[in-house]
Design a protein around this motif. Structure first.
Motif, mmCIF file in Angstrom:
data_model
loop_
_atom_site.group_PDB
_atom_site.id
_atom_site.type_symbol
_atom_site.label_atom_id
_atom_site.label_comp_id
_atom_site.label_asym_id
_atom_site.label_seq_id
_atom_site.Cartn_x
_atom_site.Cartn_y
_atom_site.Cartn_z
ATOM 1 N N VAL A 173 0.848 -1.197 0.000
ATOM 2 C CA VAL A 173 0.000 0.000 0.000
ATOM 3 C C VAL A 173 0.884 1.247 0.000
ATOM 4 C CG1 VAL A 173 -1.773 1.287 1.226
ATOM 5 C CG2 VAL A 173 -1.828 -1.213 1.240
ATOM 6 N N THR A 175 0.646 5.410 0.262
ATOM 7 C CA THR A 175 -0.234 6.532 0.551
ATOM 8 C C THR A 175 -0.150 7.525 -0.597
ATOM 9 O OG1 THR A 175 1.446 7.869 1.681
ATOM 10 C CG2 THR A 175 0.232 6.260 3.021
ATOM 11 N N VAL A 217 -7.294 1.784 -1.512
ATOM 12 C CA VAL A 217 -7.357 1.481 -0.085
ATOM 13 C C VAL A 217 -7.952 2.724 0.573
ATOM 14 C CG1 VAL A 217 -6.065 0.826 1.979
ATOM 15 C CG2 VAL A 217 -5.321 0.019 -0.273
ATOM 16 N N TYR A 222 -3.277 3.607 -2.516
ATOM 17 C CA TYR A 222 -3.501 2.607 -3.549
ATOM 18 C C TYR A 222 -2.487 1.462 -3.424
ATOM 19 C CZ TYR A 222 -6.229 6.314 -5.749
ATOM 20 O OH TYR A 222 -7.157 7.288 -5.990
ATOM 21 N N LYS A 223 -2.879 0.314 -3.998
ATOM 22 C CA LYS A 223 -1.949 -0.797 -4.107
ATOM 23 C C LYS A 223 -2.227 -1.548 -5.405
ATOM 24 C CE LYS A 223 -4.541 -4.171 -1.309
ATOM 25 N NZ LYS A 223 -4.440 -5.133 -0.184
#
Length: 226
Positions: A173, A175, A217, A222-223
């Motif tokens: 993940v 930020t 997320v 995001y991931k």
């Protein structure tokens, strides 16, 4: 081996396929088996292998044609299987883009050694060239281009850098602030919505059925999920 590498084995001799599969699975690889190049090609995008072991003499479509078709979609490693003494076959296979070959009858330990060597060489080359290969997507930072479902595309630099950053660390993940810092730099005067806009554009362009996705997320960032 953290995640099983998937290897596609194609040979019309079922005994050969089972023998190769036995050796590979013993080493911890995942194997998909086909006895026809046509069928294997139809399922290639779904299977998304990380290496292909391919017999030259196949019905309907031979190994040469299959190798050529794979090279239109991906640069993943290909090991050809050839009969003993067929020098012309070996040369032609390598010219068409194969990475190595195995001669029948083959020794299981030698085959595994060749598989590991090709995968290791392939991984090293990708790292040094900043080229990332995942199912249906090759990201090449050398010329800022991607190959998506077999077709070459160009993305704006920031979109490509953002995609590469996420895809190079699967399931991690990031930020929005981390992505801003990494892609736009610490001195960038902007807001996290900049990241959202670029992610939206990437998703709109890479919107086919994939074995991966850029996942939001919520409240964090995001991931890239494989």
């Amino acid at each position: 081996m953290d995640r099983k590498k998937k290897i596609m084995v194609i040979d019309d001799d079922k005994n050969i396929v089972e023998l190769i599969s036995l050796y590979l699975e013993k080493e911890g690889y995942s194997v998909v088996k086909y006895h026809s190049a046509v069928e294997a090609l139809e399922n290639y995008s779904k299977d998304t292998p990380e290496l292909v072991i391919l017999d030259i003499m196949l019905p309907e479509m031979d190994g040469y044609e299959m190798c050529t078709e794979i090279r239109k979609m991906s640069n993943i490693p290909i090991i050809m299987i050839t009969a003993k003494g067929e020098t012309f076959d070996k040369v032609l296979g390598l010219e068409l883009g194969a990475d190595d070959y195995i001669v029948k009858p083959f020794d299981g330990k030698e085959m595994i050694a060749r598989v590991k060597a090709v995968l290791r060489r392939y991984s090293t080359n990708n790292t040094s060239k900043k080229q990332l290969v995942i199912p249906n997507l090759t990201i090449d930072m050398a010329d800022y281009s991607i190959i998506y479902h077999g077709k070459k595309m160009e993305l704006p630099p920031k979109e490509l850098e953002l995609l590469y950053t996420l895809a190079s660390k699967p399931n991690r993940v990031f930020t929005r602030e981390q992505l801003l810092d990494k892609i736009w730099g610490y001195d960038y005067i902007g807001e996290s919505r900049t990241v959202d806009v670029h992610i939206k554009r990437i998703r709109e362009k890479l919107n086919k059925d994939n074995n991966w996705e850029i996942k939001t997320v919520w409240g964090v960032g995001y991931k890239f999920v494989l």
